[in-house]
Design a protein around this motif. Structure first.
Motif, PDB file in Angstrom:
ATOM      1  N   ALA A 134       1.130  -1.093   0.295  1.00 29.08           N
ATOM      2  CA  ALA A 134      -0.005   0.096   0.222  1.00 29.08           C
ATOM      3  C   ALA A 134       0.956   0.873  -0.043  1.00 29.08           C
ATOM      4  O   ALA A 134       0.369   1.613  -0.704  1.00 29.08           O
ATOM      5  CB  ALA A 134      -0.871   0.263   1.117  1.00 29.08           C
ATOM      6  N   LEU A 135       2.230   1.032   0.564  1.00 34.07           N
ATOM      7  CA  LEU A 135       3.194   2.246   0.706  1.00 34.07           C
ATOM      8  C   LEU A 135       2.913   2.710  -0.853  1.00 34.07           C
ATOM      9  O   LEU A 135       3.751   4.051  -1.356  1.00 34.07           O
ATOM     10  CB  LEU A 135       3.767   2.051   1.494  1.00 34.07           C
ATOM     11  CG  LEU A 135       5.129   3.134   2.336  1.00 34.07           C
ATOM     12  CD1 LEU A 135       4.383   4.159   2.861  1.00 34.07           C
ATOM     13  CD2 LEU A 135       5.823   2.675   3.041  1.00 34.07           C
ATOM     14  N   HIS A 136       4.000   1.610  -1.261  1.00 34.21           N
ATOM     15  CA  HIS A 136       4.592   1.354  -2.710  1.00 34.21           C
ATOM     16  C   HIS A 136       3.634   2.441  -3.562  1.00 34.21           C
ATOM     17  O   HIS A 136       3.287   3.367  -3.980  1.00 34.21           O
ATOM     18  CB  HIS A 136       4.652   0.282  -2.510  1.00 34.21           C
ATOM     19  CG  HIS A 136       5.305  -0.140  -4.063  1.00 34.21           C
ATOM     20  ND1 HIS A 136       7.041   0.361  -4.774  1.00 34.21           N
ATOM     21  CD2 HIS A 136       4.900  -0.167  -5.432  1.00 34.21           C
ATOM     22  CE1 HIS A 136       7.136  -0.322  -5.984  1.00 34.21           C
ATOM     23  NE2 HIS A 136       5.774  -0.280  -6.305  1.00 34.21           N
ATOM     24  N   LEU A 137       2.439   1.558  -3.732  1.00 37.52           N
ATOM     25  CA  LEU A 137       1.068   2.199  -4.663  1.00 37.52           C
ATOM     26  C   LEU A 137       0.880   3.583  -4.222  1.00 37.52           C
ATOM     27  O   LEU A 137       0.860   4.703  -5.741  1.00 37.52           O
ATOM     28  CB  LEU A 137      -0.268   1.247  -4.259  1.00 37.52           C
ATOM     29  CG  LEU A 137      -1.031   2.338  -5.271  1.00 37.52           C
ATOM     30  CD1 LEU A 137      -0.582   2.131  -6.830  1.00 37.52           C
ATOM     31  CD2 LEU A 137      -2.200   0.622  -4.969  1.00 37.52           C
ATOM     32  N   PHE A 138       0.858   3.619  -2.715  1.00 40.95           N
ATOM     33  CA  PHE A 138       0.933   5.190  -2.406  1.00 40.95           C
ATOM     34  C   PHE A 138       1.513   6.256  -3.309  1.00 40.95           C
ATOM     35  O   PHE A 138       1.371   7.652  -3.973  1.00 40.95           O
ATOM     36  CB  PHE A 138      -0.005   5.401  -0.848  1.00 40.95           C
ATOM     37  CG  PHE A 138       0.322   6.936  -0.898  1.00 40.95           C
ATOM     38  CD1 PHE A 138      -1.405   8.062  -0.820  1.00 40.95           C
ATOM     39  CD2 PHE A 138       1.764   7.886   0.386  1.00 40.95           C
ATOM     40  CE1 PHE A 138      -1.176   9.028  -0.059  1.00 40.95           C
ATOM     41  CE2 PHE A 138       0.941   8.793   0.120  1.00 40.95           C
ATOM     42  CZ  PHE A 138       0.125   9.284   0.254  1.00 40.95           C
ATOM     43  N   SER A 139       3.202   5.814  -2.628  1.00 39.56           N
ATOM     44  CA  SER A 139       4.130   6.804  -3.315  1.00 39.56           C
ATOM     45  C   SER A 139       4.434   6.534  -4.800  1.00 39.56           C
ATOM     46  O   SER A 139       4.445   7.843  -5.413  1.00 39.56           O
ATOM     47  CB  SER A 139       5.499   6.007  -2.688  1.00 39.56           C
ATOM     48  OG  SER A 139       5.265   5.752  -1.603  1.00 39.56           O
ATOM     49  N   LEU A 140       3.990   5.860  -5.806  1.00 39.87           N
ATOM     50  CA  LEU A 140       4.174   5.873  -6.297  1.00 39.87           C
ATOM     51  C   LEU A 140       2.846   7.021  -7.739  1.00 39.87           C
ATOM     52  O   LEU A 140       3.375   8.018  -8.604  1.00 39.87           O
ATOM     53  CB  LEU A 140       3.531   4.971  -7.366  1.00 39.87           C
ATOM     54  CG  LEU A 140       4.261   3.652  -7.247  1.00 39.87           C
ATOM     55  CD1 LEU A 140       3.886   2.458  -7.817  1.00 39.87           C
ATOM     56  CD2 LEU A 140       5.870   3.823  -8.414  1.00 39.87           C
ATOM     57  N   LYS A 141       1.995   6.895  -6.414  1.00 42.70           N
ATOM     58  CA  LYS A 141       0.700   8.225  -7.393  1.00 42.70           C
ATOM     59  C   LYS A 141       1.521  10.057  -6.444  1.00 42.70           C
ATOM     60  O   LYS A 141       1.390  11.152  -6.661  1.00 42.70           O
ATOM     61  CB  LYS A 141      -0.346   8.407  -6.897  1.00 42.70           C
ATOM     62  CG  LYS A 141      -1.059   7.080  -7.213  1.00 42.70           C
ATOM     63  CD  LYS A 141      -0.735   7.319  -8.978  1.00 42.70           C
ATOM     64  CE  LYS A 141      -1.835   5.724  -9.267  1.00 42.70           C
ATOM     65  NZ  LYS A 141      -1.742   5.577 -11.488  1.00 42.70           N
ATOM     66  N   ALA A 142       1.927   9.912  -5.009  1.00 43.00           N
ATOM     67  CA  ALA A 142       2.245  11.011  -4.578  1.00 43.00           C
ATOM     68  C   ALA A 142       3.346  11.169  -5.101  1.00 43.00           C
ATOM     69  O   ALA A 142       3.643  12.558  -4.826  1.00 43.00           O
ATOM     70  CB  ALA A 142       2.342  10.952  -2.509  1.00 43.00           C
ATOM     71  N   PHE A 143       4.714  10.907  -4.899  1.00 40.90           N
ATOM     72  CA  PHE A 143       5.554  10.562  -5.275  1.00 40.90           C
ATOM     73  C   PHE A 143       6.606  11.010  -6.564  1.00 40.90           C
ATOM     74  O   PHE A 143       7.761  11.220  -6.096  1.00 40.90           O
ATOM     75  CB  PHE A 143       6.967  10.413  -3.628  1.00 40.90           C
ATOM     76  CG  PHE A 143       6.548  10.700  -2.366  1.00 40.90           C
ATOM     77  CD1 PHE A 143       6.564  11.733  -1.919  1.00 40.90           C
ATOM     78  CD2 PHE A 143       5.412   9.974  -1.742  1.00 40.90           C
ATOM     79  CE1 PHE A 143       6.273  12.081  -1.039  1.00 40.90           C
ATOM     80  CE2 PHE A 143       5.204  10.258  -0.752  1.00 40.90           C
ATOM     81  CZ  PHE A 143       5.324  11.509  -0.093  1.00 40.90           C
ATOM     82  N   LYS A 144       6.183   9.554  -7.283  1.00 38.53           N
ATOM     83  CA  LYS A 144       5.979   9.324  -8.886  1.00 38.53           C
ATOM     84  C   LYS A 144       7.689   8.717  -8.201  1.00 38.53           C
ATOM     85  O   LYS A 144       8.433   8.239  -9.765  1.00 38.53           O
ATOM     86  CB  LYS A 144       6.472  10.246  -9.422  1.00 38.53           C
ATOM     87  CG  LYS A 144       5.431  11.372  -9.092  1.00 38.53           C
ATOM     88  CD  LYS A 144       4.516  10.505 -10.455  1.00 38.53           C
ATOM     89  CE  LYS A 144       2.924  11.552  -9.741  1.00 38.53           C
ATOM     90  NZ  LYS A 144       0.786  11.014 -10.366  1.00 38.53           N
TER      91      LYS A 144
END
Length: 311
Positions: A134-144
């Motif tokens: 979940a943290l990985h997916l969120f980071s892809l969207k929030a921080f690219k």
């Protein structure tokens, strides 16, 4: 539940396996297609044209032995995404009865009853994401990138905790917070404790809107209310509240992936669904303040007890 990744998972499986089949077809959003002009016939026609690579074909050809023989000679992969009507699903499966040996049909649905009525050989309930993923997916969207910026780590953990493993919520929230300052992040996450993001609410509410009647909807809203205020509720309690209706209403809510029941008979609900239920109840309060059904916010309780109505 809505946003859990059924379509994404089905798409990935489809792309991985389609080369092993002679013909393949992915029909996205069957629920919406059935609501449009033509309904089931139009959907069957779409499948036939894609599977047989024949733009001249139509549903009347299904009665033709020639078309049936063409289908029977092919090993076919068909994905029907977001099916919410078991009668339509049953008719679609019947139309697929002429597929060749080794063919496979995959159906995604929020409603377990749809799968039961199509005599599904195997069912798979898509789980929520583990914290690391979940943290990985969120980071892809929030921080690219794969991980959060160091100075945003604690805020990112708050955001991920709020989403409780729901991929749609992680994507929506990540995109919403992308490029914003830490103070804005903190403000946004605090606000989310009181109201769902509109895009998340919209997708989750589809399951609520799809319930069959007001009784089912009110049972769901009651359960969200009880679970929010910290009072667990068991199957025995629901029988006391709803009498003979309890069994069927709880059964439907389970099948629609709106609640679950643990081995001790306690009802559970995903945190985002609780939030969605509270937001719907709040909308009902606003539209009809003279006759509140559920009060949980201290300010609403105070004003109602003081004035016999809400402000």
């Amino acid at each position: 539940m809505g946003g859990i990744g059924k379509t994404t998972l089905a798409s990935a499986v489809f792309e991985r396996l389609r080369a092993e089949f002679e013909a393949s077809c992915f029909v996205e959003d069957v629920r919406k297609l059935l609501e449009k002009n033509g309904g089931l016939n139009a959907l069957q026609e779409k499948c036939l044209k894609e599977l047989l690579k024949d733009e001249e074909i139509n549903t009347y050809n299904l009665r033709s032995d020639f078309v049936r023989r063409r289908l029977h000679r092919k090993k076919i992969l068909l994905v029907l995404d977001d099916v919410d009507n078991f009668m339509a699903a049953e008719n679609l499966i019947k139309a697929c009865g002429w597929f060749g040996e080794g063919s496979r049909i995959i159906i995604t649905s929020r409603d377990m009853q749809v799968l039961k009525n199509t005599s599904a050989f195997l069912t798979y309930r898509v789980p929520t994401m583990y914290h690391h993923d979940a943290l990985h997916l969120f980071s892809l969207k929030a921080f690219k990138q794969n991980q959060p910026f160091k100075n945003y780590l604690e805020l990112s953990k708050r955001a991920v905790y709020y989403c409780h493993g729901n991929p749609l919520a992680l994507k929506v929230l990540g995109c919403f917070l992308h490029g914003r300052g830490k103070e804005v992040w903190d403000s946004a996450l605090t606000k989310l404790n009181h109201t769902l993001h509109k895009d998340i609410f919209k997708v989750l509410k589809l399951s609520f809107d799809g319930l069959d009647d007001d009784m089912q909807k009110n049972v769901f809203l009651d359960l969200a209310f009880f679970l929010n205020v910290g009072h667990g509720i068991s199957l025995d309690c629901t029988r006391g509240l709803y009498g003979s209706h309890a069994r069927i209403e709880i059964s439907v809510l389970k099948e629609r992936s709106l609640i679950s029941v643990d081995r001790y008979g306690n009802i559970e609900m995903h945190a985002l669904l609780v939030e969605m239920g509270l937001e719907i109840s709040q909308q009902q309060l606003i539209s009809n303040p003279e006759k509140p059904i559920r009060l949980w916010r201290p300010q609403d309780v105070f004003h109602f007890m003081k004035n016999d109505k809400l402000m």
